[in-house]
Write a protein that holds these residues in place. Sequence first.
Motif, PDB file in Angstrom:
ATOM      1  N   GLY A   1       0.691  -1.369   0.101  1.00 41.62           N
ATOM      2  CA  GLY A   1       0.062  -0.104   0.336  1.00 41.62           C
ATOM      3  C   GLY A   1       0.868   1.239   0.111  1.00 41.62           C
ATOM      4  N   ALA A   2       1.997   1.114   0.309  1.00 40.66           N
ATOM      5  CA  ALA A   2       2.809   2.560   0.053  1.00 40.66           C
ATOM      6  C   ALA A   2       2.732   3.038  -1.417  1.00 40.66           C
ATOM      7  CB  ALA A   2       4.748   2.113   0.550  1.00 40.66           C
ATOM      8  N   ALA A   3       2.534   4.414  -1.133  1.00 39.80           N
ATOM      9  CA  ALA A   3       2.601   5.089  -2.442  1.00 39.80           C
ATOM     10  C   ALA A   3       3.048   6.347  -2.466  1.00 39.80           C
ATOM     11  CB  ALA A   3       0.937   5.505  -2.707  1.00 39.80           C
ATOM     12  N   GLU A   4       3.198   6.940  -3.725  1.00 39.07           N
ATOM     13  CA  GLU A   4       3.743   8.347  -3.569  1.00 39.07           C
ATOM     14  C   GLU A   4       5.353   8.285  -3.005  1.00 39.07           C
ATOM     15  OE1 GLU A   4       1.401  11.746  -3.069  1.00 39.07           O
ATOM     16  OE2 GLU A   4      -0.281  10.813  -3.404  1.00 39.07           O
ATOM     17  N   ILE A   5       6.215   7.525  -3.479  1.00 38.39           N
ATOM     18  CA  ILE A   5       7.482   7.434  -2.975  1.00 38.39           C
ATOM     19  C   ILE A   5       8.401   8.492  -3.609  1.00 38.39           C
ATOM     20  CG2 ILE A   5       9.501   5.951  -2.617  1.00 38.39           C
ATOM     21  CD1 ILE A   5       7.705   3.511  -2.589  1.00 38.39           C
ATOM     22  N   THR A   6       8.901   9.511  -2.820  1.00 41.97           N
ATOM     23  CA  THR A   6       9.361  10.727  -3.644  1.00 41.97           C
ATOM     24  C   THR A   6      10.860  10.845  -2.609  1.00 41.97           C
ATOM     25  OG1 THR A   6       7.016  11.555  -3.740  1.00 41.97           O
ATOM     26  CG2 THR A   6       9.004  13.044  -3.868  1.00 41.97           C
ATOM     27  N   PRO A   7      11.933  11.368  -3.487  1.00 45.86           N
ATOM     28  CA  PRO A   7      13.137  11.715  -2.776  1.00 45.86           C
ATOM     29  C   PRO A   7      13.149  12.988  -2.126  1.00 45.86           C
ATOM     30  CG  PRO A   7      13.317  11.664  -5.159  1.00 45.86           C
ATOM     31  CD  PRO A   7      11.893  11.122  -4.898  1.00 45.86           C
ATOM     32  N   LEU A   8      13.495  12.952  -0.737  1.00 44.12           N
ATOM     33  CA  LEU A   8      13.649  14.501  -0.220  1.00 44.12           C
ATOM     34  C   LEU A   8      15.113  15.059  -0.313  1.00 44.12           C
ATOM     35  CD1 LEU A   8      11.463  13.662   3.006  1.00 44.12           C
ATOM     36  CD2 LEU A   8      10.781  14.689   0.792  1.00 44.12           C
ATOM     37  N   SER A   9      15.127  16.365  -0.313  1.00 40.47           N
ATOM     38  CA  SER A   9      16.269  16.885  -0.167  1.00 40.47           C
ATOM     39  C   SER A   9      17.025  16.942   1.164  1.00 40.47           C
ATOM     40  CB  SER A   9      16.398  18.566  -0.778  1.00 40.47           C
ATOM     41  OG  SER A   9      15.537  19.107  -0.084  1.00 40.47           O
ATOM     42  N   GLY A  10      18.372  17.379   1.408  1.00 40.92           N
ATOM     43  CA  GLY A  10      18.752  17.163   2.870  1.00 40.92           C
ATOM     44  C   GLY A  10      19.367  15.973   3.178  1.00 40.92           C
ATOM     45  N   GLY A  11      20.142  16.098   4.382  1.00 46.89           N
ATOM     46  CA  GLY A  11      20.826  14.594   4.641  1.00 46.89           C
ATOM     47  C   GLY A  11      22.244  14.401   3.796  1.00 46.89           C
ATOM     48  N   ASN A  12      23.180  14.495   4.571  1.00 46.33           N
ATOM     49  CA  ASN A  12      24.602  14.359   3.924  1.00 46.33           C
ATOM     50  C   ASN A  12      25.189  12.891   3.591  1.00 46.33           C
ATOM     51  OD1 ASN A  12      25.078  17.237   3.390  1.00 46.33           O
ATOM     52  ND2 ASN A  12      25.405  17.384   5.898  1.00 46.33           N
ATOM     53  N   ILE A  13      24.698  12.254   4.603  1.00 46.88           N
ATOM     54  CA  ILE A  13      25.042  10.682   4.743  1.00 46.88           C
ATOM     55  C   ILE A  13      23.874   9.786   4.369  1.00 46.88           C
ATOM     56  CG2 ILE A  13      27.104  11.196   5.941  1.00 46.88           C
ATOM     57  CD1 ILE A  13      25.533   9.662   8.442  1.00 46.88           C
ATOM     58  N   SER A  14      22.617  10.204   4.447  1.00 45.45           N
ATOM     59  CA  SER A  14      21.338   9.325   4.248  1.00 45.45           C
ATOM     60  C   SER A  14      20.684   9.744   2.801  1.00 45.45           C
ATOM     61  CB  SER A  14      20.622   9.552   5.439  1.00 45.45           C
ATOM     62  OG  SER A  14      20.953   9.207   6.442  1.00 45.45           O
ATOM     63  N   ASN A  15      20.258   8.773   1.983  1.00 56.16           N
ATOM     64  CA  ASN A  15      19.049   9.064   1.029  1.00 56.16           C
ATOM     65  C   ASN A  15      17.807   8.999   1.799  1.00 56.16           C
ATOM     66  OD1 ASN A  15      19.746   9.953  -1.366  1.00 56.16           O
ATOM     67  ND2 ASN A  15      20.490   7.792  -2.111  1.00 56.16           N
ATOM     68  N   VAL A  16      16.954   9.776   1.601  1.00 57.58           N
ATOM     69  CA  VAL A  16      15.712  10.046   2.373  1.00 57.58           C
ATOM     70  C   VAL A  16      14.464  10.227   1.260  1.00 57.58           C
ATOM     71  CG1 VAL A  16      14.292  11.158   4.199  1.00 57.58           C
ATOM     72  CG2 VAL A  16      16.964  11.327   4.197  1.00 57.58           C
ATOM     73  N   PHE A  17      13.500   9.371   1.555  1.00 62.79           N
ATOM     74  CA  PHE A  17      12.336   9.130   0.567  1.00 62.79           C
ATOM     75  C   PHE A  17      10.980   9.565   1.626  1.00 62.79           C
ATOM     76  CE2 PHE A  17      15.852   7.060  -1.076  1.00 62.79           C
ATOM     77  CZ  PHE A  17      15.486   7.465  -2.468  1.00 62.79           C
ATOM     78  N   SER A  18       9.954  10.405   1.198  1.00 62.31           N
ATOM     79  CA  SER A  18       8.741  10.276   1.722  1.00 62.31           C
ATOM     80  C   SER A  18       7.970   9.298   1.034  1.00 62.31           C
ATOM     81  CB  SER A  18       8.352  11.638   1.748  1.00 62.31           C
ATOM     82  OG  SER A  18       8.126  11.964   0.276  1.00 62.31           O
ATOM     83  N   PHE A  19       6.922   9.000   1.744  1.00 67.81           N
ATOM     84  CA  PHE A  19       5.661   7.887   1.172  1.00 67.81           C
ATOM     85  C   PHE A  19       4.251   8.051   1.833  1.00 67.81           C
ATOM     86  CE2 PHE A  19       7.748   5.370   4.232  1.00 67.81           C
ATOM     87  CZ  PHE A  19       6.950   4.290   4.685  1.00 67.81           C
ATOM     88  N   ILE A  20       3.407   7.686   1.620  1.00 69.73           N
ATOM     89  CA  ILE A  20       2.103   7.940   1.813  1.00 69.73           C
ATOM     90  C   ILE A  20       1.604   6.291   2.013  1.00 69.73           C
ATOM     91  CG2 ILE A  20      -0.352   8.665   1.771  1.00 69.73           C
ATOM     92  CD1 ILE A  20       0.681  10.960   0.224  1.00 69.73           C
ATOM     93  N   LEU A  21       1.030   5.971   3.446  1.00 68.54           N
ATOM     94  CA  LEU A  21       0.349   4.571   3.672  1.00 68.54           C
ATOM     95  C   LEU A  21      -0.788   4.925   4.467  1.00 68.54           C
ATOM     96  CD1 LEU A  21       0.683   1.602   3.348  1.00 68.54           C
ATOM     97  CD2 LEU A  21       1.639   1.517   5.505  1.00 68.54           C
ATOM     98  N   GLU A  22      -1.876   4.380   3.964  1.00 69.47           N
ATOM     99  CA  GLU A  22      -3.023   4.589   4.314  1.00 69.47           C
ATOM    100  C   GLU A  22      -3.553   5.991   5.066  1.00 69.47           C
ATOM    101  OE1 GLU A  22      -3.419   1.703   7.389  1.00 69.47           O
ATOM    102  OE2 GLU A  22      -3.403   0.000   6.273  1.00 69.47           O
ATOM    103  N   GLY A  23      -3.103   7.046   4.193  1.00 69.28           N
ATOM    104  CA  GLY A  23      -3.471   8.437   4.052  1.00 69.28           C
ATOM    105  C   GLY A  23      -2.686   8.983   5.227  1.00 69.28           C
ATOM    106  N   LYS A  24      -1.508   8.092   5.456  1.00 75.39           N
ATOM    107  CA  LYS A  24      -0.579   8.982   6.526  1.00 75.39           C
ATOM    108  C   LYS A  24       0.810   9.094   5.744  1.00 75.39           C
ATOM    109  CE  LYS A  24      -2.830   7.426  10.669  1.00 75.39           C
ATOM    110  NZ  LYS A  24      -2.498   6.681  12.057  1.00 75.39           N
ATOM    111  N   ASP A  25       1.501  10.285   6.339  1.00 76.86           N
ATOM    112  CA  ASP A  25       2.828  10.476   5.834  1.00 76.86           C
ATOM    113  C   ASP A  25       4.047   9.911   6.742  1.00 76.86           C
ATOM    114  OD1 ASP A  25       1.678  12.170   3.838  1.00 76.86           O
ATOM    115  OD2 ASP A  25       1.666  13.685   5.186  1.00 76.86           O
TER     116      ASP A  25
END
Length: 307
Positions: A24-48
């Motif tokens: 069910g995870a949707a809208e997986i999107t890379p986020l800026s920031g973080g010098n040693i991590s790759n960070v992504f946002s996503f939505i699951l069951e209406g929550k971020d």
Amino acid sequence: MAYEKPELTMSEIEKVLWNHLGQGAAEITPLSGGNISNVFSFILEGKDYVVKFSDLERAYETEQFVSNLLLDQGIPFPKCLGLGRTNQLTYLIMERMEGRNLSDCTAEEQTRLMPEIIGILTRMAEADIGGTNGYGWIGPDGNGSYSSWKDFVIAVNAEDQTGTFWENWHELFRTSCLERDVYEEIYSRLMTYVPYNESNRSFIHGDFQQWNMLSNGTRITGIIDGNCMYGDSLIDLAVLDKHMPWCDVINTYQNYQKKARIVTPNFEERLIGAYYFKGLDGLRFYAKMGWTEAYQDTRHFLLNLKA
């Protein structure tokens, strides 16, 4: 060669989220920031939510403890939902906080929010760590990694950093803009201030600056990430001041402390020690990342720092 964050395919990210949270995870999107991590946002069951990936083996093990500690203190910090390993990478899944990076706000907005930020810094320093011991990096059990602040300072500047981000860091003296004589001079100065910082043991975020704060423009909505440790809380103040010099950070802090009737013994000496501690690490970091201008600015500041 400058450090590069780990790369992932979308299928790798989806597999992690599937295994940990189900379908069910949707809208997986890379986020800026973080010098040693790759960070992504996503939505699951209406929550971020957010998922972070690092190639450092134990990168996120402490965040569950830190999350609980800061949330108990009323500080807006994301709740941890999952920690694991995939294809030699460590990942952490967390709730996503409201707002955008404070760095995306205007200078006027950042300045207006500085009293609130100082209040958060003060509450972090007041967090109840009485059930823990030690200095330096906080382990998953909530304890510091070293018996004294001096031991920690010596350890993080030692040549042998096997298995960490700083493995073989002495190569930077040969391959980057990092200068051995400058490094050794700042280290010598730092050690003279260790006794002032060592008498103060509090929670330290460790990277308390605008890239690790979230805001909706009118208030701070979240504090994220961090290189969390135990030691002198003025280290967070030093980081804040050097990253946001347009916000009159030190005066705002001192005015806040005065109104709250909080006494800060040996303030100037402790702040100088904090500048040296974070600045020395900054020299290594900027050299490794290939950020020559930031290196030169920090070098100039540290060498001209007066007691």
